[in-house]
Design a protein around this motif. Structure first.
Motif, mmCIF file in Angstrom:
data_model
loop_
_atom_site.group_PDB
_atom_site.id
_atom_site.type_symbol
_atom_site.label_atom_id
_atom_site.label_comp_id
_atom_site.label_asym_id
_atom_site.label_seq_id
_atom_site.Cartn_x
_atom_site.Cartn_y
_atom_site.Cartn_z
ATOM 1 N N MET A 75 1.186 -1.302 -0.080
ATOM 2 C CA MET A 75 0.283 0.177 -0.240
ATOM 3 C C MET A 75 0.894 1.314 -0.130
ATOM 4 N N THR A 76 2.195 1.457 0.917
ATOM 5 C CA THR A 76 2.975 2.528 1.300
ATOM 6 C C THR A 76 3.921 2.885 -0.469
ATOM 7 N N ASP A 77 4.012 2.012 -1.084
ATOM 8 C CA ASP A 77 4.475 1.384 -2.711
ATOM 9 C C ASP A 77 3.503 2.438 -3.751
ATOM 10 N N ARG A 78 2.082 1.789 -3.793
ATOM 11 C CA ARG A 78 0.808 2.023 -4.087
ATOM 12 C C ARG A 78 1.057 3.450 -4.285
ATOM 13 N N ALA A 79 1.126 4.492 -3.125
ATOM 14 C CA ALA A 79 1.170 5.011 -2.515
ATOM 15 C C ALA A 79 2.436 6.263 -3.126
ATOM 16 N N LEU A 80 3.807 5.555 -2.855
ATOM 17 C CA LEU A 80 5.245 6.088 -3.831
ATOM 18 C C LEU A 80 5.040 6.530 -5.481
ATOM 19 N N ALA A 81 3.962 5.740 -5.814
ATOM 20 C CA ALA A 81 3.951 5.439 -7.406
ATOM 21 C C ALA A 81 3.539 6.748 -7.555
ATOM 22 N N LEU A 82 2.227 7.599 -6.941
ATOM 23 C CA LEU A 82 1.870 8.376 -6.696
ATOM 24 C C LEU A 82 2.036 9.961 -6.760
ATOM 25 N N GLU A 83 3.065 9.650 -5.771
ATOM 26 C CA GLU A 83 3.968 10.489 -4.958
ATOM 27 C C GLU A 83 5.692 10.154 -4.469
ATOM 28 N N PRO A 84 6.212 9.449 -4.923
ATOM 29 C CA PRO A 84 7.836 9.565 -4.970
ATOM 30 C C PRO A 84 8.181 10.352 -3.560
ATOM 31 N N ARG A 85 7.838 11.344 -3.873
ATOM 32 C CA ARG A 85 9.038 11.987 -2.918
ATOM 33 C C ARG A 85 7.955 12.871 -1.399
ATOM 34 N N SER A 86 6.722 12.159 -1.279
ATOM 35 C CA SER A 86 5.871 11.921 -0.029
ATOM 36 C C SER A 86 6.185 11.437 0.886
ATOM 37 N N GLN A 87 6.725 12.981 1.848
ATOM 38 C CA GLN A 87 7.435 11.914 3.131
ATOM 39 C C GLN A 87 6.194 11.549 4.094
ATOM 40 N N ALA A 88 5.319 11.123 4.154
ATOM 41 C CA ALA A 88 3.813 10.871 5.029
ATOM 42 C C ALA A 88 4.250 9.208 4.639
ATOM 43 N N ALA A 89 4.715 8.841 3.132
ATOM 44 C CA ALA A 89 3.863 7.591 2.137
ATOM 45 C C ALA A 89 5.284 7.312 2.989
ATOM 46 N N HIS A 90 6.850 7.832 2.980
ATOM 47 C CA HIS A 90 7.983 7.319 2.877
ATOM 48 C C HIS A 90 7.551 6.833 4.471
ATOM 49 N N GLU A 91 7.497 7.877 5.551
ATOM 50 C CA GLU A 91 7.222 8.034 6.949
ATOM 51 C C GLU A 91 6.759 6.257 7.756
ATOM 52 N N THR A 92 5.514 6.292 6.552
ATOM 53 C CA THR A 92 5.309 5.213 6.591
ATOM 54 C C THR A 92 5.028 4.055 6.251
ATOM 55 N N ARG A 93 6.051 4.072 5.682
ATOM 56 C CA ARG A 93 6.616 2.604 5.182
ATOM 57 C C ARG A 93 7.604 1.900 6.162
ATOM 58 N N LEU A 94 8.692 3.665 6.463
ATOM 59 C CA LEU A 94 9.855 2.889 7.406
ATOM 60 C C LEU A 94 8.599 3.058 8.767
ATOM 61 N N ALA A 95 8.410 2.738 9.262
ATOM 62 C CA ALA A 95 7.593 2.614 10.834
ATOM 63 C C ALA A 95 6.363 0.860 10.452
ATOM 64 N N THR A 96 6.578 1.089 9.181
ATOM 65 C CA THR A 96 6.220 -0.810 9.092
ATOM 66 C C THR A 96 7.134 -1.405 9.093
ATOM 67 N N LEU A 97 7.864 -1.257 8.778
ATOM 68 C CA LEU A 97 9.557 -1.987 8.810
ATOM 69 C C LEU A 97 10.305 -1.549 10.084
ATOM 70 N N LEU A 98 10.170 -0.614 10.865
ATOM 71 C CA LEU A 98 10.608 -1.063 12.410
ATOM 72 C C LEU A 98 9.644 -1.698 12.899
ATOM 73 N N ARG A 99 8.212 -1.789 12.521
ATOM 74 C CA ARG A 99 7.936 -2.664 14.359
ATOM 75 C C ARG A 99 8.180 -4.332 13.824
ATOM 76 N N ALA A 100 8.575 -4.572 12.344
ATOM 77 C CA ALA A 100 8.448 -5.803 11.936
ATOM 78 C C ALA A 100 10.109 -5.641 12.257
#
Length: 208
Positions: A75-100
């Motif tokens: 889902m975050t990859d879909r968001a980043l495909a729309l806006e590759p420099r979206s800070q919110a999308a990158h933060e959400t993706r990184l937060a997901t990886l951190l939790r995992a």
């Protein structure tokens, strides 16, 4: 053919109405804390994302409330495909990886960020958290200090330093961080709470 052409606006209106309904339901469920409501919010967010594939925020919100890590990353990859420099999308993706606990992927993402020069501080902070969770405490403190040197008026960074210093019994650093919290937010009760606690611990150590 005439019937098909005439029916199209009605179909689009129906979809739009459903999207509005889903948005209202998602906002209402977002305030609930029980498991059933959280699960329903996740499903509503996912449905909304599927209905509005071009809306970056629907993908981000769906990812934030999806327990499945692989699905959240998609889902975050879909968001980043729309806006590759979206800070919110990158933060959400990184937060997901951190939790995992997928720290190597965080390192890779930080190396390949889309910004010119350095990534924003809020993005690089995930690398700091990853190091601490790995047990690289010294490196994490050093990295956090570097971020503070870049932005000495960032309340969140000083608060994080205060919390970590308290946990690690770094009395001098804890006191320094607490004093800066009061400097930045002189009327905020929590900042004064940090300072009072830091002074108490500092005095206890001095009298030991």
């Amino acid at each position: 053919l005439r019937m098909q052409v005439d029916s199209k606006p009605e179909e689009l209106d129906s979809i739009d109405r459903e999207i509005v309904r889903l948005k209202l339901e998602a906002e209402a469920l977002k305030k609930e804390t029980d498991y059933a409501s959280k699960d329903r919010f996740r499903r509503v967010a996912e449905e909304l994302a599927e209905r509005r594939p071009g809306d970056i925020w629907t993908w981000i919100r769906a990812a934030e409330h999806t327990a499945d890590v692989a699905q959240a990353i998609v889902m975050t990859d879909r968001a980043l495909a729309l806006e590759p420099r979206s800070q919110a999308a990158h933060e959400t993706r990184l937060a997901t990886l951190l939790r995992a606990g997928r720290f190597d992927e965080i390192d890779s993402a930080l190396e390949k960020h889309p910004w010119e020069g350095q990534a924003p501080i809020s993005i690089r902070l995930f690398g700091v958290h990853a190091n601490k969770m790995r047990g690289n405490i010294k490196a994490a403190f050093q990295q956090l200090r570097q971020l503070i040197d870049e932005d000495a008026n960032n309340y969140g960074l000083w608060e994080l330093l205060a919390e970590w210093s308290d946990e690690d019994d770094r009395f001098k650093t804890y006191l320094e961080a607490a004093e800066n919290l009061v400097r930045l937010a002189p009327n905020y009760y929590k900042a004064h709470g940090f300072l009072a606690h830091a002074l108490m611990k500092h005095d206890e150590r001095a009298s030991a």
